[in-house]
Design a protein around this motif. Structure first.
Motif, PDB file in Angstrom:
ATOM      1  N   SER A  13       1.032  -1.046  -0.160  1.00  0.00           N
ATOM      2  CA  SER A  13      -0.014   0.193   0.053  1.00  0.00           C
ATOM      3  C   SER A  13       0.779   1.325   0.144  1.00  0.00           C
ATOM      4  O   SER A  13       0.421   2.259  -0.978  1.00  0.00           O
ATOM      5  CB  SER A  13      -0.905   0.002   1.254  1.00  0.00           C
ATOM      6  OG  SER A  13      -1.818  -1.018   1.119  1.00  0.00           O
ATOM      7  N   GLN A  51      -7.676   1.269   0.089  1.00  0.00           N
ATOM      8  CA  GLN A  51      -7.928  -0.174   0.536  1.00  0.00           C
ATOM      9  C   GLN A  51      -9.295  -0.299   1.614  1.00  0.00           C
ATOM     10  O   GLN A  51      -9.953  -1.179   1.429  1.00  0.00           O
ATOM     11  CB  GLN A  51      -6.670  -0.675   1.556  1.00  0.00           C
ATOM     12  CG  GLN A  51      -6.724  -1.848   1.974  1.00  0.00           C
ATOM     13  CD  GLN A  51      -5.321  -2.278   2.598  1.00  0.00           C
ATOM     14  OE1 GLN A  51      -4.325  -1.416   2.628  1.00  0.00           O
ATOM     15  NE2 GLN A  51      -5.222  -3.323   2.866  1.00  0.00           N
ATOM     16  N   ASP A  96      -6.306  -0.905  -4.344  1.00  0.00           N
ATOM     17  CA  ASP A  96      -5.846  -1.725  -3.540  1.00  0.00           C
ATOM     18  C   ASP A  96      -6.688  -2.637  -2.854  1.00  0.00           C
ATOM     19  O   ASP A  96      -7.694  -2.073  -2.275  1.00  0.00           O
ATOM     20  CB  ASP A  96      -5.283  -0.426  -2.190  1.00  0.00           C
ATOM     21  CG  ASP A  96      -4.416  -1.168  -1.347  1.00  0.00           C
ATOM     22  OD1 ASP A  96      -4.564  -2.245  -0.912  1.00  0.00           O
ATOM     23  OD2 ASP A  96      -3.804  -0.471  -0.598  1.00  0.00           O
ATOM     24  N   GLU A  97      -6.634  -3.671  -3.238  1.00  0.00           N
ATOM     25  CA  GLU A  97      -7.532  -4.917  -2.729  1.00  0.00           C
ATOM     26  C   GLU A  97      -9.080  -4.570  -3.011  1.00  0.00           C
ATOM     27  O   GLU A  97      -9.657  -4.612  -2.253  1.00  0.00           O
ATOM     28  CB  GLU A  97      -7.490  -5.296  -1.316  1.00  0.00           C
ATOM     29  CG  GLU A  97      -6.054  -5.532  -0.881  1.00  0.00           C
ATOM     30  CD  GLU A  97      -5.704  -6.218   0.281  1.00  0.00           C
ATOM     31  OE1 GLU A  97      -6.583  -6.906   1.040  1.00  0.00           O
ATOM     32  OE2 GLU A  97      -4.631  -6.033   1.207  1.00  0.00           O
TER      33      GLU A  97
HETATM   34 MG    MG Z   1      -1.936  -2.874   2.327  1.00  0.00          MG
END
Ligand code: MG
Ligand code: ADP
Length: 285
Positions: A48, A94, A171-172
């Motif tokens: 991240s 995220q 992010d994810e």
């Molecule tokens: Mg992360």
């Protein structure tokens, strides 16, 4: 032009001035078009932090990140033209709930295009179109805070797609989505990548998703990039084992079929669905 990291280190100062070096001496180049890069590695490896540098959400402690011609260093914060960077590079957090703040979903999606100089009507049109793509038209007049985590994630994604950046940082993005929602979301990114030749940078722990969609894999471990290259090579070489990565299901199945039944499937097959098709082809012969 794209994104270029030169010797980039980022450290966080925490409790009692304890320093965590989150990424260290990173050199990395991301093309402005046509790439689908997966960033993988265990929790805390720096994924991240790495990606947040790509749209100047955080700045290097040392070294330089160049984003579409904008040089970003620790010293240049006052001079940085953040809009010049962020109109090229869209970032989906995220935890997207931190990214939402307007009264309605529509206003939230319109926020970025308005910020980048779209007229009200243009921004609205673009936002409604994106909402259609993501099947969230019904939510447009709701408050973004009364949505499920999955819906909030879609709104955050819509807020990025609405102004059409060159590079998407995700992010994810499928975390917390059900399997169907997850597949739809990935297919949407893949379509954008394929049809509009956009570069996608995806952080994911799901090796099945990564193997299916990515063209290039970057592995982080202990604040460093320990692999950057072809996905087939990562899993053929066994390097993945040194960095706590799970082999994609399709590859495990290929290993088993080749070993047990003398098939000759190779790692160019990237999903179970594709493997099933190949098996059908073979059994009709
Ligand atoms: Mg992360
Ligand atoms: N805001 C922060 N303050 C202090 N330390 C942080 C912060 N964000 C991340 N870290 C630390 O930096 C390291 C890398 O974190 P991160 O980039 O979030 O990794 P990943 O995304 O791979 O899980 C970890 O040790 C993490 O605890």
């Amino acid at each position: 032009m794209g994104i270029l990291f030169k010797e980039v280190t980022h450290s966080y100062k925490g409790y009692k001035k304890q320093v965590t070096v989150a990424i260290e001496n990173i050199n990395l180049e991301i093309n402005s078009e046509g790439e689908f890069v997966a960033i993988v590695g265990k929790t805390g490896s720096g994924k991240s932090t790495l990606v947040q540098h790509m749209n100047a959400l955080i700045l290097p402690t040392s070294g330089e990140v160049n984003v579409f011609g904008n040089a970003i260093t620790a010293k240049k914060k006052k001079k940085l033209k953040f809009n010049n960077i962020r109109k090229h590079v869209g970032y989906v957090f995220q935890f997207p709930e931190y990214q939402l703040f307007e009264q309605t979903v529509l206003r939230d999606i319109m926020f970025a295009p308005l910020n980048f100089g779209y007229q009200e009507a243009e921004a609205k049109k673009a936002s409604v179109e994106v909402a259609k793509k993501l099947h969230i038209t019904k939510l447009l007049n709701h408050s973004p805070f009364n949505l499920s985590g999955g819906q909030q994630r879609k709104v955050a994604v819509a807020g990025i797609l609405s102004y059409n950046p060159d590079i998407l940082l995700l992010d994810e993005p499928t975390r917390g989505l059900d399997p169907k929602g997850s597949k739809d979301m990935m297919e949407l990114f893949y379509d954008i990548h394929k049809n509009e030749n956009k570069t996608v940078v995806l952080i994911s722990h799901d090796m099945n998703i990564v193997y299916k969609y990515a063209t290039r894999i970057v592995v982080m471990d202990g604040a460093n990039i320990v692999f950057d290259g072809d996905k087939k090579e990562l899993f053929e070489s066994g390097i993945y084992k040194d960095h706590h990565l799970e082999k994609p299901e399709v590859l495990k199945l290929i290993d088993y079929l080749n070993g047990k039944f003398n098939y000759n499937f190779d790692y160019n097959i990237t999903s179970i669905d594709e493997l099933v098709l190949k098996l059908k082809e073979v059994s009709h012969e």
